[in-house]
Write an enzyme that holds these catalytic residues in place. Structure first.
Site, PDB file in Angstrom:
ATOM      1  N   LYS A 286     -14.672   9.275  -8.484  1.00 39.83           N
ATOM      2  CA  LYS A 286     -14.616   7.964  -9.130  1.00 39.83           C
ATOM      3  C   LYS A 286     -15.678   7.876 -10.217  1.00 39.83           C
ATOM      4  O   LYS A 286     -16.872   8.028  -9.935  1.00 39.83           O
ATOM      5  CB  LYS A 286     -14.846   6.868  -8.076  1.00 39.83           C
TER       6      LYS A 286
ATOM      7  N   GLU B 187     -10.909  11.393  -4.356  1.00 41.11           N
ATOM      8  CA  GLU B 187     -10.920  10.960  -5.748  1.00 41.11           C
ATOM      9  C   GLU B 187     -12.358  10.874  -6.251  1.00 41.11           C
ATOM     10  O   GLU B 187     -13.176  10.121  -5.714  1.00 41.11           O
ATOM     11  CB  GLU B 187     -10.251   9.601  -5.930  1.00 41.11           C
TER      12      GLU B 187
ATOM     13  N   HIS C 226      -4.134   4.815   1.267  1.00 38.96           N
ATOM     14  CA  HIS C 226      -4.986   4.511   0.116  1.00 38.96           C
ATOM     15  C   HIS C 226      -6.293   3.854   0.549  1.00 38.96           C
ATOM     16  O   HIS C 226      -6.292   2.736   1.067  1.00 38.96           O
ATOM     17  CB  HIS C 226      -4.205   3.569  -0.810  1.00 38.96           C
ATOM     18  N   ARG C 227      -7.404   4.566   0.378  1.00 37.29           N
ATOM     19  CA  ARG C 227      -8.717   4.112   0.848  1.00 37.29           C
ATOM     20  C   ARG C 227      -8.687   3.861   2.355  1.00 37.29           C
ATOM     21  O   ARG C 227      -9.368   2.979   2.865  1.00 37.29           O
ATOM     22  CB  ARG C 227      -9.167   2.861   0.098  1.00 37.29           C
TER      23      ARG C 227
ATOM     24  N   GLU D 258      -6.975   8.759   1.543  1.00 38.71           N
ATOM     25  CA  GLU D 258      -7.538   8.880   0.203  1.00 38.71           C
ATOM     26  C   GLU D 258      -8.909   8.239   0.216  1.00 38.71           C
ATOM     27  O   GLU D 258      -9.075   7.123   0.723  1.00 38.71           O
ATOM     28  CB  GLU D 258      -6.626   8.199  -0.818  1.00 38.71           C
TER      29      GLU D 258
ATOM     30  N   ASP E  87     -12.563   7.436  -2.113  1.00 38.04           N
ATOM     31  CA  ASP E  87     -13.199   7.365  -3.430  1.00 38.04           C
ATOM     32  C   ASP E  87     -14.637   7.844  -3.301  1.00 38.04           C
ATOM     33  O   ASP E  87     -15.362   7.395  -2.405  1.00 38.04           O
ATOM     34  CB  ASP E  87     -13.186   5.923  -3.947  1.00 38.04           C
TER      35      ASP E  87
ATOM     36  N   ASP F 148      -1.341   1.209   0.683  1.00 38.83           N
ATOM     37  CA  ASP F 148      -2.309   0.472   1.498  1.00 38.83           C
ATOM     38  C   ASP F 148      -1.800   0.270   2.921  1.00 38.83           C
ATOM     39  O   ASP F 148      -2.578  -0.093   3.808  1.00 38.83           O
ATOM     40  CB  ASP F 148      -2.571  -0.912   0.895  1.00 38.83           C
TER      41      ASP F 148
ATOM     42  N   HIS G 147     -15.229   2.458  -3.763  1.00 33.31           N
ATOM     43  CA  HIS G 147     -14.340   2.428  -4.931  1.00 33.31           C
ATOM     44  C   HIS G 147     -15.019   1.931  -6.193  1.00 33.31           C
ATOM     45  O   HIS G 147     -15.036   2.601  -7.230  1.00 33.31           O
ATOM     46  CB  HIS G 147     -13.107   1.576  -4.639  1.00 33.31           C
TER      47      HIS G 147
END
Length: 282
Positions: free
Chosen positions: A147, A145, A44-45, A71, A73, A274, A86
């Site tokens: 955003k 993603e 995640h990120r 992932e 953003d 994370d 993000h």
């Protein structure tokens, strides 16, 4: 003696045959581990529990930790460049202040995007999407993603252009997936590149009293491949209903082993975390 040896041989063959029909506990455990390893590990990120989110440092670490996907953003600068950050402002994760869309790319990349996390990451920059695609394509999957795409008219076309330029719009596209909480944006992107898998992110505000309904899933199944909800929106029934419609589910955002175990018991297809090391199966 010969009769005894013959009898022992027959018994050994029989035992071996039974072991195939009725696996031992150790064999069953191995089978379970093989099943578990089919669950996709999405950083995640990047590995954002250990490095500043949405930076090359976090993505590189996720790759080193053998995550299956990073992932990222994606938002757009004032001068129309795609960048990975993000929040819709730079305040939390840089030394600057203001809305992402009010900065040019050059201005954004003059900001320090690492010191907020730890001084050892001082000087980390906000990366461009093109930089990320060029650095990681073919090496690790990329979950993109979009955003707050409603703030950036044309962002779907910009992303599609970057992917098409790199021949990443084809089937078997080195594992690129596009998702968003803005489902109209997901539909727009799907219409531009129908061959690319897309996902809908689902938060509590998009559920019906905490439930992803059959009506929701029927709508998603018309264009999406993934339903990626807040982890607390999932239970066994919901996962089964998602799978019944030939959709996959990658819930977010998992930060502890208890949730990993629970979600894997439900049979989810991936886990957005994370801490990619949580997926080092025990």
């Amino acid at each position: 003696m010969k009769k005894l040896l013959k009898r022992m041989t027959i018994l050994s063959i029989a035992a071996l045959s039974l072991s195939f029909l009725f696996p031992t506990g150790a064999a069953l455990a191995a089978q379970d581990n093989n099943y578990e390893n089919t669950v996709t590990n999405i950083a995640h990120r990047g590995s954002s529990g250990h490095a500043p989110e949405n930076t090359i440092a976090a993505y590189d670490l996720a790759f080193e930790q053998k995550a299956d996907y990073i992932e990222i953003d994606v938002q757009m600068t004032e001068d129309g460049e795609l960048v990975s950050i993000h929040d819709t402002t730079v305040d939390r994760t840089t030394d600057g202040t203001g809305s992402v869309g009010d900065f040019t790319l050059e201005e954004l990349q003059n900001l320090d995007a690492g010191s907020w996390f730890d001084s050892s990451f001082a000087g980390e920059k906000i990366p461009t999407v093109e930089e990320i695609l060029d650095r990681y394509r073919g090496k690790i999957g990329i979950l993109v993603e979009l955003k707050s795409p409603e703030l950036y008219p044309g962002i779907e076309e910009k992303l599609a252009d970057a992917l098409i330029e790199r021949n990443l719009d084809k089937p078997n596209n080195n594992k690129i997936i596009v998702q968003s909480f803005n489902h109209d944006s997901v539909k727009r992107f799907h219409n531009i590149i129908p061959s690319m898998p897309v996902g809908v992110l689902v938060g509590h505000g998009q559920a019906d009293n905490g439930e992803i309904t059959d009506e929701h899933l029927e709508q998603y199944a018309k264009y999406a491949d993934y339903v990626n909800p807040n982890k607390s929106l999932l239970d066994q029934d919901t996962v089964d209903r998602i799978h019944h419609r030939a959709l996959k589910t990658w819930p977010y955002t998992i930060v502890d082993e208890e949730w990993v175990d629970l979600l894997m018991d439900y049979g989810v297809d991936g886990i957005i975390t994370d801490y990619p090391e949580l997926m080092d199966f025990r």
